[in-house]
Structures are given as structure tokens and as C-alpha cells.
Write a protein that holds these residues in place. Structure first.
Motif, PDB file in Angstrom:
ATOM      1  N   GLN A 124       0.833  -1.194   0.000  1.00 16.69           N
ATOM      2  CA  GLN A 124       0.000   0.000   0.000  1.00 16.69           C
ATOM      3  C   GLN A 124       0.872   1.250   0.000  1.00 16.69           C
ATOM      4  N   VAL A 125       0.363   2.320  -0.598  1.00 14.41           N
ATOM      5  CA  VAL A 125       1.147   3.542  -0.760  1.00 14.41           C
ATOM      6  C   VAL A 125       0.342   4.747  -0.317  1.00 14.41           C
ATOM      7  N   LEU A 126       1.010   5.641   0.411  1.00 16.03           N
ATOM      8  CA  LEU A 126       0.428   6.931   0.762  1.00 16.03           C
ATOM      9  C   LEU A 126       1.345   8.025   0.244  1.00 16.03           C
ATOM     10  N   THR A 127       0.755   9.102  -0.241  1.00 20.31           N
ATOM     11  CA  THR A 127       1.539  10.246  -0.693  1.00 20.31           C
ATOM     12  C   THR A 127       1.737  11.199   0.478  1.00 20.31           C
ATOM     13  N   ARG A 128       2.926  11.778   0.556  1.00 23.62           N
ATOM     14  CA  ARG A 128       3.263  12.633   1.701  1.00 23.62           C
ATOM     15  C   ARG A 128       4.031  13.864   1.235  1.00 23.62           C
ATOM     16  N   LEU A 129       3.725  14.991   1.852  1.00 19.90           N
ATOM     17  CA  LEU A 129       4.446  16.241   1.597  1.00 19.90           C
ATOM     18  C   LEU A 129       5.077  16.724   2.891  1.00 19.90           C
ATOM     19  N   ASP A 130       6.369  17.037   2.842  1.00 16.43           N
ATOM     20  CA  ASP A 130       7.081  17.626   3.978  1.00 16.43           C
ATOM     21  C   ASP A 130       7.160  19.136   3.787  1.00 16.43           C
TER      22      ASP A 130
ATOM     23  N   VAL B 265       0.643  14.950   5.665  1.00 14.30           N
ATOM     24  CA  VAL B 265       1.368  16.218   5.621  1.00 14.30           C
ATOM     25  C   VAL B 265       2.212  16.306   6.883  1.00 14.30           C
ATOM     26  N   ALA B 266       3.501  16.553   6.713  1.00  8.22           N
ATOM     27  CA  ALA B 266       4.434  16.592   7.848  1.00  8.22           C
ATOM     28  C   ALA B 266       5.126  17.939   7.909  1.00  8.22           C
ATOM     29  N   ALA B 267       5.555  18.296   9.110  1.00  3.98           N
ATOM     30  CA  ALA B 267       6.285  19.548   9.319  1.00  3.98           C
ATOM     31  C   ALA B 267       7.675  19.248   9.852  1.00  3.98           C
TER      32      ALA B 267
ATOM     33  N   LEU C 117       5.200  15.672  12.986  1.00  6.15           N
ATOM     34  CA  LEU C 117       6.304  16.617  13.165  1.00  6.15           C
ATOM     35  C   LEU C 117       7.591  15.816  13.244  1.00  6.15           C
ATOM     36  N   PHE C 118       8.676  16.374  12.734  1.00  3.56           N
ATOM     37  CA  PHE C 118       9.962  15.707  12.859  1.00  3.56           C
ATOM     38  C   PHE C 118      11.085  16.734  12.810  1.00  3.56           C
ATOM     39  N   ILE C 119      12.236  16.328  13.348  1.00  2.61           N
ATOM     40  CA  ILE C 119      13.456  17.097  13.196  1.00  2.61           C
ATOM     41  C   ILE C 119      14.522  16.137  12.679  1.00  2.61           C
ATOM     42  N   ASP C 120      15.637  16.683  12.272  1.00  2.00           N
ATOM     43  CA  ASP C 120      16.763  15.859  11.869  1.00  2.00           C
ATOM     44  C   ASP C 120      17.160  14.977  13.047  1.00  2.00           C
TER      45      ASP C 120
ATOM     46  N   PHE D  57       1.760  13.259  16.004  1.00  2.00           N
ATOM     47  CA  PHE D  57       2.775  12.218  16.141  1.00  2.00           C
ATOM     48  C   PHE D  57       4.139  12.828  15.861  1.00  2.00           C
ATOM     49  N   PHE D  58       5.110  12.458  16.676  1.00  2.00           N
ATOM     50  CA  PHE D  58       6.472  12.922  16.461  1.00  2.00           C
ATOM     51  C   PHE D  58       7.270  11.783  15.840  1.00  2.00           C
TER      52      PHE D  58
END
Length: 232
Positions: free
Chosen positions: A58-64, A87-89, A108-111, A132-133
Motif C-alpha cells: 500500500q502507498v500513501l503520498t506525503r508532503l514535507d 502532511v508533515a512539518a 512533526l519531525f526534526i533531523d 505524532f512525532f
């Protein structure tokens, strides 16, 4: 009950996506989040989706997006929510976390391993936000020697804050190439070194992303029952 695993953050391109899908399937992943950083590349992702699903995944499209770098962050998120599955930030500062927590982004994510001058108080806007982080493995694997040790130390500190604040975490690869991908148990084992229990690591690859996907599907179509193909 058998776990279903998800890697919601990979960056395929026109040349390597088939190998990335193949490796994910061999590793036992149920679904992938195919990610881009420019909304103009949505058409490219849509061209991959049907072929990837025909390969049995299964596939989901995602934009950062980035609150700091995106012009009109709120408007960008609103548009993206209607066009992408996820959608992620990417947060560079504490102010970014506040902006993302107030927005309808999913993740949300960071390096991974980067302190970025953040403190425990910077993560408090996530408490009760239902966000979710995400922790990504690939940026850590790219480091060597003392730099990896420093990054791992920062990650351990951040993980301790997230666990204390009870912010749900998702583990992802962040892979840009097939060789950067790892199996679910390899990923969970690596984060175990950083202080995440093996069970919590596996949860971050299974139940937590499945819950996120369930929420996204319910937002889009409240009448559609949720089980397949993401049951867990």
C-alpha cells in the motif's frame, strides 16, 4: 495477532522507486509513505502509486513542509491536506513546533539526533495535540564516529522528553536510496540503543502509524469503515 509494519517516510525517485518498494515488501512492510518536499511533484507520486500497489504494497503520498521555510505555512498545509494523504512539518526551532502543533499537519519531525537548541519545554505544545512525532533512522546512519555518538546522545535526550510528555512517536527510515532502508526489527533495535524499549519501537512502526492512517482515512470519509488494508 500478526503486526503490520509501516515506513511512512521514504524519498523515491523515478529510477529507484521499484527497488525501494521491492525491499520494503521483502522486509515485511505493509505500507509506505512516498514523500516529496515540493507540491509540484505530486503528479510524479501519483504515477507511482498504482504500479507500487500492483507490486503488493500500500502507498500513501506525503508532503514535507517547514514552518520556517514555507511561505504561507498555514495556507500550504490547508492545500496539502486536500491533495496528499499525509502532511508533515520539519521543525527547526521551538517556534516551528508551536506553529506545527496549531496546524492540521499529521506528523512533526526534526533531523534525527539534532538538538537544534531545543529543550523539553519546546515539546510541550505537543501534549494533547494528537500529533505524532517522527524519528528517522537514515540521517543517523549517515554519520560516523564521534559525530554519530553526539547525534545519538542528542536523540536519547529528545526521546526522554517525548516519553516523559507522553507524545506518541513514529519510527521511519527517511531513506532516499534502497540501501538506506532497514527491516522493522533492525530499526526498532537501533532506537533501543537510544533508550526506546523494543516494544515501544515496534509500536512506533506498527500501531502508532496505523492509528495515524486510520485517523486520516476517517477525516476524509467518516462513512468508510476502517480495517483493510491497514488492520493491525
Amino acid at each position: 495477532m500478526k503486526r503490520c509494519f509501516f515506513d511512512l517516510h521514504i524519498f523515491p525517485n523515478e529510477k529507484n522507486w521499484r527497488e525501494m518498494v521491492f525491499r520494503a515488501r521483502e522486509f515485511g512492510f505493509k505500507a509506505l509513505g512516498l514523500t516529496v518536499r515540493e507540491k509540484s511533484r505530486l503528479r510524479t507520486l501519483k504515477g507511482i502509486v498504482s504500479e507500487a500497489e500492483a507490486m503488493g504494497i500500500q502507498v500513501l503520498t506525503r508532503l514535507d513542509l517547514s514552518p520556517t521555510l514555507s511561505k504561507g505555512f498555514s495556507a500550504e498545509v490547508k492545500w496539502a491536506k486536500g491533495s496528499f494523504d499525509l502532511v508533515a512539518a520539519e521543525c527547526l526551532t521551538g517556534k516551528d513546533i508551536i506553529a506545527a502543533a496549531k496546524s492540521p499537519v499529521n506528523i512533526l519531525f526534526i533531523d534525527s539526533g539534532s538538538s537544534l537548541g531545543l529543550r523539553e519545554r519546546d515539546f510541550k505544545p505537543l501534549v494533547g495535540s494528537q500529533k505524532f512525532f517522527e524519528l528517522n533512522l537514515s540521517p543517523l546512519l549517515m554519520k560516523r564516529g564521534l559525530e554519530r555518538i553526539r547525534k545519538l546522545s542528542h536523540l536519547m535526550r529528545g526521546l526522554a522528553w517525548l516519553q516523559k510528555l507522553k507524545v506518541p512517536t513514529i519510527l521511519s527510515s527517511g531513506a532516499k536510496e534502497p540501501l538506506e532502508m532497514r527491516s522493522p526489527f533492525d530499526m526498532a533495535s537501533f532506537f533501543y540503543i537510544a533508550g526506546l524499549s523494543l516494544e515501544e519501537g515496534l509500536k512506533g512502526l506498527s500501531r502508532n502509524p496505523a492509528t495515524l492512517i486510520e485517523t486520516v482515512k476517517a477525516e476524509r470519509d467518516p462513512e468508510e469503515p476502517f480495517p483493510s488494508p491497514f488492520s493491525f
